[in-house]
Design a protein around this motif. Structure first.
Motif, PDB file in Angstrom:
ATOM      1  N   LEU A  34      14.735  -3.581 -13.971  1.00 26.56           N
ATOM      2  CA  LEU A  34      13.469  -5.433 -14.607  1.00 26.56           C
ATOM      3  C   LEU A  34      12.425  -4.890 -13.577  1.00 26.56           C
ATOM      4  CD1 LEU A  34      12.610  -7.438 -16.716  1.00 26.56           C
ATOM      5  CD2 LEU A  34      14.504  -8.900 -15.069  1.00 26.56           C
ATOM      6  N   TYR A  35      12.940  -5.267 -11.976  1.00 26.76           N
ATOM      7  CA  TYR A  35      11.804  -5.041 -10.662  1.00 26.76           C
ATOM      8  C   TYR A  35      11.348  -3.994 -10.795  1.00 26.76           C
ATOM      9  CZ  TYR A  35      13.363 -10.325  -9.531  1.00 26.76           C
ATOM     10  OH  TYR A  35      13.332 -11.115  -9.708  1.00 26.76           O
ATOM     11  N   GLY A  36      12.141  -2.477 -11.268  1.00 28.98           N
ATOM     12  CA  GLY A  36      11.260  -1.078 -10.796  1.00 28.98           C
ATOM     13  C   GLY A  36       9.672  -0.797 -12.244  1.00 28.98           C
ATOM     14  N   ALA A  37      10.208  -1.895 -12.851  1.00 28.91           N
ATOM     15  CA  ALA A  37       9.066  -2.150 -14.193  1.00 28.91           C
ATOM     16  C   ALA A  37       8.331  -2.751 -13.260  1.00 28.91           C
ATOM     17  CB  ALA A  37       9.434  -2.345 -15.369  1.00 28.91           C
ATOM     18  N   LEU A  38       8.566  -4.173 -13.233  1.00 27.88           N
ATOM     19  CA  LEU A  38       6.741  -4.542 -12.179  1.00 27.88           C
ATOM     20  C   LEU A  38       6.535  -4.279 -11.254  1.00 27.88           C
ATOM     21  CD1 LEU A  38       6.535  -8.316 -12.205  1.00 27.88           C
ATOM     22  CD2 LEU A  38       8.858  -8.456 -10.019  1.00 27.88           C
ATOM     23  N   ALA A  39       7.402  -3.952 -10.727  1.00 28.99           N
ATOM     24  CA  ALA A  39       7.140  -2.684  -9.487  1.00 28.99           C
ATOM     25  C   ALA A  39       5.761  -1.746  -9.219  1.00 28.99           C
ATOM     26  CB  ALA A  39       7.573  -2.789  -7.813  1.00 28.99           C
ATOM     27  N   ALA A  40       6.442  -1.244 -10.286  1.00 28.48           N
ATOM     28  CA  ALA A  40       6.209   0.235 -10.960  1.00 28.48           C
ATOM     29  C   ALA A  40       4.668   0.275 -11.001  1.00 28.48           C
ATOM     30  CB  ALA A  40       5.944   0.423 -12.393  1.00 28.48           C
ATOM     31  N   GLY A  41       4.001   1.866 -10.126  1.00 25.90           N
ATOM     32  CA  GLY A  41       2.523   1.828  -9.520  1.00 25.90           C
ATOM     33  C   GLY A  41       2.755   2.529  -8.536  1.00 25.90           C
ATOM     34  N   GLY A 101       2.272   1.651  -5.871  1.00 27.55           N
ATOM     35  CA  GLY A 101       2.587   0.909  -4.440  1.00 27.55           C
ATOM     36  C   GLY A 101       4.036   0.932  -4.569  1.00 27.55           C
ATOM     37  N   ALA A 102       4.300   1.401  -5.541  1.00 23.60           N
ATOM     38  CA  ALA A 102       5.989   1.108  -6.260  1.00 23.60           C
ATOM     39  C   ALA A 102       7.414   1.352  -5.279  1.00 23.60           C
ATOM     40  CB  ALA A 102       6.606   1.846  -6.964  1.00 23.60           C
ATOM     41  N   ALA A 103       6.747   2.328  -4.347  1.00 25.39           N
ATOM     42  CA  ALA A 103       7.551   2.227  -3.437  1.00 25.39           C
ATOM     43  C   ALA A 103       7.968   1.619  -2.241  1.00 25.39           C
ATOM     44  CB  ALA A 103       8.132   3.885  -2.279  1.00 25.39           C
ATOM     45  N   THR A 104       7.076   0.534  -1.953  1.00 25.31           N
ATOM     46  CA  THR A 104       7.225   0.234  -0.898  1.00 25.31           C
ATOM     47  C   THR A 104       7.114  -1.884  -1.514  1.00 25.31           C
ATOM     48  OG1 THR A 104       3.903   0.421  -0.431  1.00 25.31           O
ATOM     49  CG2 THR A 104       6.018   0.995   0.924  1.00 25.31           C
ATOM     50  N   LEU A 105       6.248  -1.708  -2.504  1.00 27.41           N
ATOM     51  CA  LEU A 105       6.538  -3.351  -3.234  1.00 27.41           C
ATOM     52  C   LEU A 105       7.733  -3.486  -3.170  1.00 27.41           C
ATOM     53  CD1 LEU A 105       4.866  -5.427  -3.881  1.00 27.41           C
ATOM     54  CD2 LEU A 105       4.378  -4.134  -6.334  1.00 27.41           C
ATOM     55  N   LEU A 106       7.981  -2.710  -4.262  1.00 31.90           N
ATOM     56  CA  LEU A 106       9.333  -2.466  -4.527  1.00 31.90           C
ATOM     57  C   LEU A 106      10.554  -2.923  -4.602  1.00 31.90           C
ATOM     58  CD1 LEU A 106      11.721  -2.524  -7.129  1.00 31.90           C
ATOM     59  CD2 LEU A 106      13.040   0.032  -6.172  1.00 31.90           C
ATOM     60  N   PRO A 107      11.163  -3.066  -2.836  1.00 30.39           N
ATOM     61  CA  PRO A 107      11.789  -3.740  -1.785  1.00 30.39           C
ATOM     62  C   PRO A 107      11.496  -4.579  -1.584  1.00 30.39           C
ATOM     63  CG  PRO A 107      11.308  -1.856  -0.743  1.00 30.39           C
ATOM     64  CD  PRO A 107      10.425  -1.603  -2.040  1.00 30.39           C
ATOM     65  N   ILE A 108      10.049  -5.187  -1.546  1.00 29.51           N
ATOM     66  CA  ILE A 108       9.677  -6.884  -1.442  1.00 29.51           C
ATOM     67  C   ILE A 108      10.407  -7.661  -2.693  1.00 29.51           C
ATOM     68  CG2 ILE A 108       8.100  -8.170  -1.001  1.00 29.51           C
ATOM     69  CD1 ILE A 108       7.272  -6.027   0.181  1.00 29.51           C
ATOM     70  N   LEU A 109       9.848  -7.056  -4.290  1.00 26.65           N
ATOM     71  CA  LEU A 109      10.403  -7.931  -4.731  1.00 26.65           C
ATOM     72  C   LEU A 109      11.615  -7.671  -5.637  1.00 26.65           C
ATOM     73  CD1 LEU A 109       7.371  -6.585  -7.817  1.00 26.65           C
ATOM     74  CD2 LEU A 109       7.333  -8.827  -5.931  1.00 26.65           C
ATOM     75  N   ALA A 110      12.645  -6.629  -4.936  1.00 24.07           N
ATOM     76  CA  ALA A 110      13.684  -6.595  -5.640  1.00 24.07           C
ATOM     77  C   ALA A 110      14.930  -7.253  -4.688  1.00 24.07           C
ATOM     78  CB  ALA A 110      14.252  -5.075  -6.148  1.00 24.07           C
ATOM     79  N   LEU A 111      14.706  -6.576  -3.638  1.00 24.15           N
ATOM     80  CA  LEU A 111      15.917  -7.407  -2.740  1.00 24.15           C
ATOM     81  C   LEU A 111      16.062  -8.943  -2.989  1.00 24.15           C
ATOM     82  CD1 LEU A 111      15.431  -4.816   0.857  1.00 24.15           C
ATOM     83  CD2 LEU A 111      17.029  -5.224  -1.501  1.00 24.15           C
ATOM     84  N   PRO A 112      15.099  -9.511  -2.753  1.00 25.65           N
ATOM     85  CA  PRO A 112      15.431 -10.803  -3.235  1.00 25.65           C
ATOM     86  C   PRO A 112      16.327 -11.448  -4.215  1.00 25.65           C
ATOM     87  CG  PRO A 112      13.316 -10.604  -2.381  1.00 25.65           C
ATOM     88  CD  PRO A 112      13.718  -9.974  -2.499  1.00 25.65           C
TER      89      PRO A 112
END
Lengths: 217, 218
Positions: free
Chosen positions: B148-155, B157-168
């Motif tokens: 779910l969060y991978g799709a949200l962060a895709a693009g 900047g995915a590699a850096t955006l994903l941890p910020i969104l997904a870890l919480p």
């Protein structure tokens, strides 16, 4: 759904905005069923954006549009996409799947019979590369694979973005033959191209400039 | 939806089997992280500190982030994205398929990391086996949330955006998983942690089925 007299594509004042930037700024366009339309224009004129709008791949920001009876503003764009064959100027495949596996995935997704895959690969001259991963194919071979994908799909609307890029003369002739056959079969074909097509059927040329249709179209 | 899920999962697993990114890049990274954790604790403290379950899950989440990024990267080239979009696949089926493939990959990594935890951090084998059901639930939750969060962060900047969104979002899974693992090692009750993990799994599956289509078009 539109009436039987409606053109296959009708856009009025179509606007597409991405990231606050207008990619299309008020396009008016009619395209008849089973016709060939060639989009021309300089880089950034809006050719790819118009193709993507027609395929339901981007949303209509303003104006009205109807493609194959589907309203671009209020209709089910996913339903429209299933009726579209897309050939982009980038790679269209999963690099780690073979040519045949890519076609098999597409055919299974669309519930198409798998029997036509070998025939499509033979038609585009890729039978000997059927088990080669897509990433190992040359640029021209990838275009041929994209063409095979279109042959498998038998879509109502073919949207081809710079189909001749990276093709040799033999492959260009092949593309023209396939487009011709698609038109005979009743498909509507829209092509963006910098150069003239060798397709025998009459085509409408639409010149784009700055995100709208030029006056000399 | 189920047909599409099987189709997408099969495609993703075939791509992984051929590219071997998990085998040659992600799992070795996880093992190195566990070795470093063992070295940081020191050979005498590693087994006695009780840090094994926490370090296992921490490394597992780092591995999961890499695998989630990879899972979505294979869909993101502009041409592939457009071509696949014109297949009109049911987005709920795509979500479930990608989550299923990610679960299989995560489970493979977890087996190696679990063995590494036993060998390098001296985590008891019997307790680890007792924790296996809770680990399986946590992995399923990570796969669903990650997809779910991978799709949200895709693009780009995915590699850096994903941890910020997904870890919480993964924090409840991480905490409940670690507590369940620790409880399994100490012989305490596990059911309350299973309940939290199962609730999180159902929530992420429900959100994914409902929202994945919106995120794909975003």
């Amino acid at each position: 759904m539109g009436s039987g007299d409606d053109p296959f594509v009708r856009l009025r004042g179509a606007v597409v905005v991405a990231g606050g930037f207008p990619l299309l700024s008020g396009v008016d366009l009619d395209i008849e069923r089973a016709s060939l339309t060639v989009l021309t224009g300089a880089n950034g004129a809006g050719k790819t954006s118009l193709l993507r709008l027609l395929g339901g791949l981007v949303a209509l920001s303003a104006g009205t549009g109807r493609v194959a009876g589907v309203d671009l503003a209020t209709g089910d764009r996913r339903e429209l996409r299933r009726r579209v064959g897309w050939l982009g100027h980038e790679g269209s495949f999963y690099d780690d799947l073979t040519a045949r596996e890519n076609l098999t995935f597409a055919a299974r997704a669309l519930r198409l019979p798998l029997g036509g895959l070998d025939e499509a690969l033979l038609r585009v001259g890729l039978s000997h590369r059927a088990t080669t991963p897509a990433k190992a194919l040359s640029a021209g071979q990838r275009r041929r694979l994209a063409l095979a994908w279109l042959l498998v799909r038998r879509a109502e609307l073919w949207l081809l973005d710079e189909p001749y890029a990276a093709l040799d003369d033999e492959a260009r002739v092949l593309f023209d033959e396939v487009i011709d056959a698609a038109l005979v079969g009743g498909a509507t074909v829209v092509v963006s191209a910098h150069q003239a097509l060798g397709v025998r059927r009459a085509s409408t040329v639409v010149r784009l400039a700055g995100g709208h249709v030029g006056e000399d179209s | 939806m189920i047909r599409v899920a099987w189709l997408v999962a099969g495609k993703d697993l075939r791509i992984e089997a051929r590219s071997r990114v998990l085998l040659w890049q992600v799992v070795p990274f996880g093992v190195i992280a566990l070795v470093l954790a063992g070295l940081a604790l020191g050979p005498t403290r590693a087994g006695a500190s009780g840090a094994g379950p926490g370090l296992f899950y921490l490394v597992l989440v780092l591995v999961a982030l890499l695998m989630i990024t990879r899972s979505h990267a294979i869909e993101r080239s502009a041409g592939t994205r457009s071509s696949v979009a014109t297949l009109g696949l049911d987005p709920a089926g795509v979500f479930l398929g990608k989550a299923l493939a990610l679960l299989v990959e995560l489970a493979s990594a977890a087996i190696v990391l679990g063995a590494g935890s036993i060998l390098l951090l001296h985590t008891p084998l019997a307790g680890t086996l007792r924790a296996a059901p809770s680990i399986a639930l946590a992995l399923a939750g990570l796969a669903a949330a990650g997809t779910l969060y991978g799709a949200l962060a895709a693009g780009e900047g995915a590699a850096t955006l994903l941890p910020i969104l997904a870890l919480p979002a993964m924090a409840p899974l991480l905490v409940a998983g670690e507590r369940a693992y620790s409880a399994a090692l100490s012989g305490a009750g596990l059911w309350q942690w299973w309940l939290i993990l199962a609730t999180a799994l159902v929530a992420y599956l429900g959100l994914g089925v409902l929202l994945y289509g919106v995120l794909e078009d975003f």
